[in-house]
Design a protein around this motif. Structure first.
Motif, PDB file in Angstrom:
ATOM      1  N   UNK A   1      19.030  -7.053  27.881  1.00 23.97           N
ATOM      2  CA  UNK A   1      18.548  -9.037  27.431  1.00 23.97           C
ATOM      3  C   UNK A   1      18.732  -8.053  25.639  1.00 23.97           C
TER       4      UNK A   1
ATOM      5  N   UNK B   1      29.510 -14.516  19.625  1.00 19.43           N
ATOM      6  CA  UNK B   1      29.800 -16.043  19.973  1.00 19.43           C
ATOM      7  C   UNK B   1      30.193 -16.724  18.842  1.00 19.43           C
ATOM      8  N   UNK B   2      28.610 -16.931  18.229  1.00 16.73           N
ATOM      9  CA  UNK B   2      28.944 -18.083  17.186  1.00 16.73           C
ATOM     10  C   UNK B   2      30.390 -17.477  16.087  1.00 16.73           C
TER      11      UNK B   2
ATOM     12  N   UNK C   1      38.395 -28.743  22.829  1.00 15.36           N
ATOM     13  CA  UNK C   1      37.917 -28.091  22.252  1.00 15.36           C
ATOM     14  C   UNK C   1      35.913 -28.890  21.785  1.00 15.36           C
ATOM     15  N   UNK C   2      36.420 -29.559  21.184  1.00 13.54           N
ATOM     16  CA  UNK C   2      35.128 -30.205  20.640  1.00 13.54           C
ATOM     17  C   UNK C   2      34.740 -31.184  22.311  1.00 13.54           C
TER      18      UNK C   2
ATOM     19  N   UNK D   1      32.824 -28.611  23.603  1.00 14.14           N
ATOM     20  CA  UNK D   1      31.250 -28.301  22.597  1.00 14.14           C
ATOM     21  C   UNK D   1      30.301 -29.099  22.573  1.00 14.14           C
TER      22      UNK D   1
ATOM     23  N   UNK E   1      18.539 -23.518  17.134  1.00 14.19           N
ATOM     24  CA  UNK E   1      19.314 -22.744  17.261  1.00 14.19           C
ATOM     25  C   UNK E   1      19.117 -22.066  18.941  1.00 14.19           C
TER      26      UNK E   1
ATOM     27  N   UNK F   1      22.111 -24.801  20.084  1.00 18.10           N
ATOM     28  CA  UNK F   1      23.950 -23.526  19.678  1.00 18.10           C
ATOM     29  C   UNK F   1      24.036 -22.901  20.445  1.00 18.10           C
ATOM     30  N   UNK F   2      23.326 -22.712  20.567  1.00 16.04           N
ATOM     31  CA  UNK F   2      23.313 -20.719  21.784  1.00 16.04           C
ATOM     32  C   UNK F   2      24.329 -21.307  23.505  1.00 16.04           C
TER      33      UNK F   2
ATOM     34  N   UNK G   1      26.552 -23.405  22.666  1.00  5.06           N
ATOM     35  CA  UNK G   1      27.578 -23.013  22.856  1.00  5.06           C
ATOM     36  C   UNK G   1      28.586 -22.335  23.332  1.00  5.06           C
ATOM     37  N   UNK G   2      27.936 -20.864  23.951  1.00  4.31           N
ATOM     38  CA  UNK G   2      28.441 -19.753  24.671  1.00  4.31           C
ATOM     39  C   UNK G   2      29.533 -20.436  26.161  1.00  4.31           C
TER      40      UNK G   2
ATOM     41  N   UNK H   1      31.199 -22.540  26.237  1.00  7.22           N
ATOM     42  CA  UNK H   1      32.599 -22.798  25.343  1.00  7.22           C
ATOM     43  C   UNK H   1      33.668 -21.692  25.594  1.00  7.22           C
ATOM     44  N   UNK H   2      32.620 -21.019  24.549  1.00  8.72           N
ATOM     45  CA  UNK H   2      33.596 -19.826  24.024  1.00  8.72           C
ATOM     46  C   UNK H   2      33.748 -19.121  25.162  1.00  8.72           C
ATOM     47  N   UNK H   3      33.036 -18.488  25.886  1.00  8.41           N
ATOM     48  CA  UNK H   3      33.299 -17.737  27.957  1.00  8.41           C
ATOM     49  C   UNK H   3      34.091 -18.559  27.653  1.00  8.41           C
TER      50      UNK H   3
ATOM     51  N   UNK I   1      25.061 -13.638  30.343  1.00  4.98           N
ATOM     52  CA  UNK I   1      24.816 -14.658  29.471  1.00  4.98           C
ATOM     53  C   UNK I   1      23.773 -15.945  30.337  1.00  4.98           C
TER      54      UNK I   1
ATOM     55  N   UNK J   1      20.208 -14.813  29.744  1.00  4.25           N
ATOM     56  CA  UNK J   1      20.473 -14.905  28.816  1.00  4.25           C
ATOM     57  C   UNK J   1      19.517 -16.612  28.313  1.00  4.25           C
TER      58      UNK J   1
ATOM     59  N   UNK K   1      16.246 -16.431  30.706  1.00  2.00           N
ATOM     60  CA  UNK K   1      15.502 -15.819  30.374  1.00  2.00           C
ATOM     61  C   UNK K   1      15.148 -16.670  28.804  1.00  2.00           C
ATOM     62  N   UNK K   2      16.096 -16.857  28.264  1.00  5.12           N
ATOM     63  CA  UNK K   2      15.470 -16.198  26.649  1.00  5.12           C
ATOM     64  C   UNK K   2      15.299 -18.399  26.392  1.00  5.12           C
TER      65      UNK K   2
END
Lengths: 165, 672
Positions: A137, A147-148, B452-453, B456, B570, B573-574, B576-577, B579-581, B631, B634, B637-638
């Protein structure tokens, strides 16, 4: 012949693309190298931990891939790959350049910082392999920012393509 | 989907049946045995450290012996052999091994001694080889190397550096004639000489020779070099013979390898058993043990014990203060994810098992990040084949991971179809390169790469759902412990605040523009949401710091609690990964396809195409599957666990058979 400043547009855009691939790639190369050193040390003592430390070593390698991605999207947008594409004016080129910067800069620094977390986590796995889930982690936390940056770069580049300037 | 209920078990039995009872419990593997510390005059604990050390030593000796055996008798192992799991043998084999134990240990010691012998002989050969090398230039010399002279003469035997001729040496020694110089051999590095001079001039001759950097041979012996060489060669031969003999003997033990492996397991089990014996209380004739047992097994085990032995078993529910170990029990597709929860931390006191709810999201998240029909297909197929091939023999833990990736693969295929990704755009590239046509597989939903939007927005919405599920879990947990106050203050207020905030945000022009939304919130709803948001915020400020008595501190703490809304921002927003991945997988796949397509037609084209396709997509799949896996963990977990789950429970560690190579089938003949 009169100098047309708009011919520089594509140069700037390409510069941005290359910078994203370069800096993020360099960062990841350094980072994966650092992880590899630590991982090799662990494997000397206990080859059974190879799988776990390999994952931790690879984690900061993603920035290089993101850089590649940004470079590729930019190159396609400006018509260097695949041909075609609208003319890149000076302003547009500059916008592309700026759009690539988050990935280039954040990519580099996040990779190196993530490597430090990775090395720490490899230490955790060396002593307490059962805590792998938690160890994983810590480097992932750093990656969030890469990533952002990737996201902003992607959105900006696709956005710039649709602008009419 | 739950944390299994535990019971405390107390067992009192006769000491003479200790071995049988403990072995039965070990094979059942359902009791975690606790250390008992209330010793007195009657009940004592046994010191087992000596016995345990003995077992550990045996295990390490056997392990060394096996690794030596493996170097001399390499065993062919396929890459997938480790999936085969432990070999299953009947418990009789275990009981019979008792007689073989000491013999096997002796063989292990013998193998280690032989390997030492080989190492020593190899060292000896190395030493002899250097001597042979030193002697070789002297081979034609027929006088013993330690010859020092006769009654009237003195001999100097040794080497000069560089190449010397007879004339050059005589020239240097011209003052001391008569003397005799022989050159035994000469190369450009060194010249071996034999000088015989009268005794009275010996010292002076020696001085001159020393001036020429004359050195004596490093070792001398009373035989002529040729003779000595024979002796050395003979000794090398003998050493080689000894090595071969030792090797042959080691190889002759190859069929004992299984015994040696069994020896390790046997003593591992005994060490485990002695560990337990160290925790139980014993008097002269009886022993007492206590521990935890899952309720579902409790009755069966106690009945079995009572039927076979003279024992007294008591079961009782654990009290509030007991630190009860945690064992999770889930069904179906949730089961493989118990390990993911355990890797974070088993649920602590009063917490529910999050595995079931987590598994719903886990597979979806993984699939979203990888989202490719081709990749998902490969993962699914590989896992399915392995699961079928090693169906009967595989260890449970391996089976779990494979099943987890099987479901992940299916989800990846699903999302790949939704987003129209089949090895990225391989169909389009092949159709264009080889058939000159444009074929595009339409996505079932939409293509994230061109919108992409939209992707997102979907990612963030998915994140909001995930987070609300987390808050919902907290709600459920608080209901279970009947803490209604906390439900109102910590869950309801936040829930209202977040919902209102989302409504207000959606009514803003900026947000609408970003996501190109076309919804018109009724003004009344927006105004109402603003008011409820304010009320909820006020509620949080007033109640968030209720742990403090001091009113000022309380309000300040409440304000800080409200600041937690930035955490929600946050957290969302997290996501958004996703989309990115997802884009990363698709775009890199596209790059690979494009490169492969560049090979074009012609006879070599398809070959190059295939090579680039296979190598490129293998690497892409590997890296992105790793990315999706970490991810997903993550986000669970988070972001998800962060809302309700702390963990901190103690994992249930039963007294069981923890062997490496063999497992035991239950004895059939004794059972009815």
């Amino acid at each position: 012949m009169k100098f047309d400043i708009n011919t520089l547009g594509i140069v700037l855009a390409l510069l941005g693309a290359v910078l994203a691939a370069l800096m993020a790639g360099i960062g990841s190369a350094i980072a994966v190298g650092m992880g590899g050193q630590a991982a090799a040390g662990v494997v000397t003592e206990d080859p059974g931990k190879f799988g776990k430390v390999l994952i931790l070593q690879l984690l900061p390698g993603t920035q290089g891939i993101y850089g590649l991605l940004i470079a590729f999207i930019t190159l396609t947008q400006i018509g260097v790959i695949g041909g075609g594409g609208a003319e890149v004016t000076f302003a547009k080129g500059l916008l592309y350049f700026a759009a690539c910067l988050p990935m280039a800069i954040v990519g580099y620094y996040s990779a190196v910082s993530q490597a430090k977390a990775s090395v720490g986590s490899i230490g955790v796995v060396a002593k307490r392999p059962e805590q792998f889930g938690k160890a994983m982690l810590f480097p992932i936390m750093v990656e969030t920012y890469a990533i952002f940056a990737l996201l902003i770069s992607i959105l900006a580049i696709t956005g710039v393509g649709n602008l009419n300037i | 989907m739950a944390v299994l209920q535990m019971q405390r078990i107390f067992l009192c039995a006769l000491k003479k049946e200790r071995k049988q009872i403990l072995e039965l419990l070990q094979r059942r593997g359902v009791i975690e045995i606790e250390d008992m510390d209330n010793t007195d005059n009657v009940f004592q604990k046994m010191d087992v450290s000596v016995a345990k050390n003995g077992f550990e030593k045996t295990i390490s000796v056997a392990r060394d012996a096996v690794s030596i055996l493996d170097t001399y008798v390499p065993e062919k192992k396929s890459m997938l052999a480790s999936l085969n799991g432990r070999h299953e043998v009947s418990t009789d084999v275990y009981d019979d091994f008792f007689d073989k134990h000491d013999d096997t240990l002796r063989i292990a010691h013998r193998i280690i001694a032989l390997s030492k012998e080989i190492a020593e002989q190899k060292g000896e050969i190395l030493k002899l080889d250097t001597q042979v090398e030193m002697l070789t230039p002297w081979i034609t010399f027929d006088i013993p190397m330690n010859f020092s002279g006769t009654r009237y003469t003195k001999a100097f035997i040794g080497t000069l550096p560089d190449l010397w001729t007879m004339d050059a040496i005589y020239e240097r020694l011209a003052d001391f004639t008569p003397l005799n110089v022989d050159i035994v051999s000469a190369t450009k590095d060194q010249t071996c000489i034999f000088v015989l001079s009268p005794k009275d001039k010996a010292d002076a001759v020696y001085d001159v020779l020393r001036g020429m950097e004359f050195t004596h041979p490093s070792s001398t012996f009373n035989k002529a070099p040729a003779e000595q060489l024979e002796i050395l060669k003979d000794r090398i031969k003998k050493a080689n013979e000894a090595i071969n003999k030792a090797k042959d003997e080691i190889i002759s033990y190859a069929d004992k390898k299984e015994d040696l492996l069994f020896l390790q397991d046997y003593d591992t089990m005994r060490a485990e058993k002695y560990e337990v014996i160290g925790h139980v209380l014993q008097s002269k004739n009886v022993f007492v043990l206590q521990g935890y047992i899952p309720k579902r097994d409790a009755l069966k085990v106690s009945e079995e014990l009572s039927a076979k032995f003279l024992v007294s078993v008591e079961l009782e529910d654990p009290s509030e203060d007991d630190e009860v170990p945690v064992l999770l029990d889930n069904i179906g597709f949730s089961k493989p994810l118990e390990g993911v929860v355990a890797a974070y931390s088993p649920p602590g006191k009063g917490e529910v098992d999050p595995t079931m709810v987590m598994s719903l999201f886990y597979y979806l998240l993984f699939g979203l990040m990888l989202s490719d029909v081709g990749y998902g297909g490969i993962i699914t197929l590989a896992c399915a084949i392995l699961l079928i091939k090693f169906k009967d023999t595989m260890e449970t833990s391996n089976k779990g991971s494979l099943k987890m990736f099987l479901y992940c693969g299916i989800s990846t295929m699903f999302w790949g179809a939704m987003f129209g990704s089949y090895f990225s755009d391989i169909v389009t590239v092949i159709a264009e390169t080889y058939f000159g046509r444009t074929v595009v597989i339409e996505p079932l939903w939409f293509t994230p790469m061109s919108q992409p939007m939209r992707m997102l927005a979907f990612s963030l919405v998915f994140g909001i759902i995930h987070l609300f599920a987390g808050i919902g879990m907290k709600f459920y947990q608080l209901i279970l412990i009947k803490d209604y106050k906390s439900i109102l203050y910590d869950v309801v207020t936040w829930f209202v605040l977040l919902i209102s905030a989302i409504i207000v945000l959606l009514s803003m022009d900026m947000i609408k523009n970003i996501f190109s939304l076309n919804i018109n919130m009724p003004t009344g709803l927006v105004n109402g949401a603003s008011i409820t948001a304010l009320l909820a915020s006020l509620g949080i400020i007033l109640t968030g710091g209720r742990a403090s008595k001091n009113p000022v501190k309380r309000i300040l703490k409440g304000i800080f609690e409200l600041y937690g809304i930035s955490g929600y921002l946050s957290d969302v927003l997290s996501y958004s990964r996703l989309l990115a991945l997802g884009l990363a997988t698709g775009v890199i796949g596209m790059v690979i396809n494009q490169m492969a397509g560049m090979a074009g037609g012609g006879p070599l084209g398809p070959v190059i195409f295939l090579i680039i396709f296979v190598v490129g997509h293998t690497v892409n799949l590997g890296i992105n599957a790793l990315g999706a896996y970490v991810h997903t963990n993550r986000l669970q977990y988070v972001e998800f666990f962060g809302k309700f789950y702390e963990g901190g429970g103690r994992e249930f560690k039963p007294f069981s058979v923890k062997t490496k190579y063999y497992k035991f089938k239950e004895k059939m003949k004794n059972e009815v």
